[in-house]
Design a protein around this motif. Structure first.
Motif, mmCIF file in Angstrom:
data_model
loop_
_atom_site.group_PDB
_atom_site.id
_atom_site.type_symbol
_atom_site.label_atom_id
_atom_site.label_comp_id
_atom_site.label_asym_id
_atom_site.label_seq_id
_atom_site.Cartn_x
_atom_site.Cartn_y
_atom_site.Cartn_z
ATOM 1 N N GLY A 296 38.774 -82.905 30.427
ATOM 2 C CA GLY A 296 37.566 -82.809 29.624
ATOM 3 C C GLY A 296 37.744 -83.385 28.228
ATOM 4 N N GLU A 297 38.733 -84.238 28.051
ATOM 5 C CA GLU A 297 39.007 -84.830 26.755
ATOM 6 C C GLU A 297 38.574 -86.291 26.732
ATOM 7 O OE1 GLU A 297 43.165 -84.339 25.981
ATOM 8 O OE2 GLU A 297 43.080 -82.180 26.285
ATOM 9 N N ILE A 298 38.222 -86.764 25.550
ATOM 10 C CA ILE A 298 37.889 -88.172 25.334
ATOM 11 C C ILE A 298 39.202 -88.933 25.141
ATOM 12 C CG2 ILE A 298 36.753 -89.779 23.735
ATOM 13 C CD1 ILE A 298 34.795 -88.078 25.352
ATOM 14 N N CYS A 299 39.293 -90.128 25.687
ATOM 15 C CA CYS A 299 40.493 -90.949 25.502
ATOM 16 C C CYS A 299 40.636 -91.316 24.025
ATOM 17 C CB CYS A 299 40.413 -92.214 26.346
ATOM 18 S SG CYS A 299 40.517 -91.890 28.119
ATOM 19 N N SER A 300 41.842 -91.200 23.527
ATOM 20 C CA SER A 300 42.126 -91.534 22.132
ATOM 21 C C SER A 300 43.594 -91.884 22.017
ATOM 22 C CB SER A 300 41.789 -90.328 21.246
ATOM 23 O OG SER A 300 42.199 -90.564 19.929
ATOM 24 N N GLY A 301 43.878 -93.116 21.646
ATOM 25 C CA GLY A 301 45.264 -93.545 21.544
ATOM 26 C C GLY A 301 45.893 -93.839 22.894
ATOM 27 N N CYS A 302 45.061 -94.015 23.911
ATOM 28 C CA CYS A 302 45.556 -94.272 25.266
ATOM 29 C C CYS A 302 45.799 -95.768 25.468
ATOM 30 C CB CYS A 302 44.543 -93.773 26.298
ATOM 31 S SG CYS A 302 44.267 -91.995 26.222
ATOM 32 N N LYS A 303 46.392 -96.093 26.607
ATOM 33 C CA LYS A 303 46.662 -97.489 26.971
ATOM 34 C C LYS A 303 45.706 -97.960 28.063
ATOM 35 C CE LYS A 303 51.479 -96.648 25.940
ATOM 36 N NZ LYS A 303 52.721 -96.195 26.496
ATOM 37 N N ASP B 109 35.258 -92.823 26.218
ATOM 38 C CA ASP B 109 35.633 -93.060 24.830
ATOM 39 C C ASP B 109 34.652 -92.475 23.816
ATOM 40 O OD1 ASP B 109 33.493 -94.690 25.303
ATOM 41 O OD2 ASP B 109 34.524 -96.564 24.820
ATOM 42 N N GLY B 110 33.637 -91.764 24.295
ATOM 43 C CA GLY B 110 32.639 -91.197 23.395
ATOM 44 C C GLY B 110 31.440 -92.109 23.186
ATOM 45 N N ASP B 111 31.572 -93.384 23.553
ATOM 46 C CA ASP B 111 30.472 -94.334 23.387
ATOM 47 C C ASP B 111 29.675 -94.544 24.672
ATOM 48 O OD1 ASP B 111 31.162 -94.745 20.719
ATOM 49 O OD2 ASP B 111 32.490 -96.423 21.210
ATOM 50 N N HIS B 112 30.128 -93.972 25.779
ATOM 51 C CA HIS B 112 29.471 -94.137 27.083
ATOM 52 C C HIS B 112 29.166 -92.761 27.691
ATOM 53 C CE1 HIS B 112 31.758 -97.879 26.465
ATOM 54 N NE2 HIS B 112 30.794 -98.460 27.156
ATOM 55 N N GLU B 113 28.577 -91.890 26.875
ATOM 56 C CA GLU B 113 28.388 -90.501 27.287
ATOM 57 C C GLU B 113 27.528 -90.364 28.542
ATOM 58 O OE1 GLU B 113 29.381 -86.431 26.821
ATOM 59 O OE2 GLU B 113 30.278 -88.323 26.213
ATOM 60 N N ASP B 114 26.471 -91.158 28.674
ATOM 61 C CA ASP B 114 25.620 -91.090 29.874
ATOM 62 C C ASP B 114 26.430 -91.397 31.134
ATOM 63 O OD1 ASP B 114 23.456 -90.422 28.342
ATOM 64 O OD2 ASP B 114 22.528 -92.410 28.398
ATOM 65 N N MET B 115 27.262 -92.422 31.063
ATOM 66 C CA MET B 115 28.084 -92.822 32.202
ATOM 67 C C MET B 115 29.107 -91.727 32.533
ATOM 68 S SD MET B 115 30.243 -96.386 32.587
ATOM 69 C CE MET B 115 28.893 -97.353 31.943
ATOM 70 N N ARG B 116 29.705 -91.136 31.481
ATOM 71 C CA ARG B 116 30.698 -90.081 31.679
ATOM 72 C C ARG B 116 30.056 -88.841 32.312
ATOM 73 N NH1 ARG B 116 32.898 -85.617 29.965
ATOM 74 N NH2 ARG B 116 31.346 -85.218 28.381
ATOM 75 N N LEU B 117 28.893 -88.440 31.801
ATOM 76 C CA LEU B 117 28.210 -87.257 32.354
ATOM 77 C C LEU B 117 27.782 -87.476 33.799
ATOM 78 C CD1 LEU B 117 26.085 -86.125 29.287
ATOM 79 C CD2 LEU B 117 28.097 -84.988 30.252
ATOM 80 N N GLN B 118 27.351 -88.696 34.135
ATOM 81 C CA GLN B 118 26.982 -89.013 35.518
ATOM 82 C C GLN B 118 28.202 -88.888 36.435
ATOM 83 O OE1 GLN B 118 23.983 -89.641 37.025
ATOM 84 N NE2 GLN B 118 25.192 -89.555 38.891
ATOM 85 N N ALA B 119 29.366 -89.372 35.963
ATOM 86 C CA ALA B 119 30.592 -89.268 36.758
ATOM 87 C C ALA B 119 30.985 -87.803 36.959
ATOM 88 C CB ALA B 119 31.728 -90.037 36.079
#
Length: 113
Positions: A26-33, A40-50
């Protein structure tokens, strides 16, 4: 239990599958590869749908995997692992990774944990 920041390196899933450690926690990616991330917090609609799609298949998909055991001062894996060749002694065993012993809920083979 594990307070360290999760870091993923997803390539094709856009970090919207349960095998992305960040997404599953349930965390947003930050500092990942990761590559082409939608967690990433900018695609919230897509994340919630998933999340919704995954929960339709398994309502407990995002529930904690390690739960407190009532009679002991230790945790246990809620669903158990299914290791076949690692003897539950490698980090990809979810029980071993969490520092808990395998239980009768596990379906592992030749367990040494």
């Amino acid at each position: 239990s594990d307070s360290r920041k999760k870091v993923c390196s997803c390539k094709k899933s856009r970090c919207l599958k349960l095998y992305c450690e960040c997404f599953a926690a349930g965390e947003i990616c930050s500092g990942c590869k990761c590559v082409d991330c939608a967690n990433d917090g900018d695609h919230e609609d897509m994340r919630l749908q998933a999340v919704d799609t995954i929960k339709q298949r398994n309502n407990n998909a995002f529930a904690p995997k390690i739960v407190d055991e009532i009679q002991q001062d230790k945790g246990m894996h809620a669903r158990g692992c299914r290791c076949k060749k690692s003897h539950c002694l490698k980090k990809y065993c979810e029980c071993y990774q969490a520092g808990v012993q395998c239980t009768d809920k596990c379906k592992c083979e030749e367990c040494q944990n």
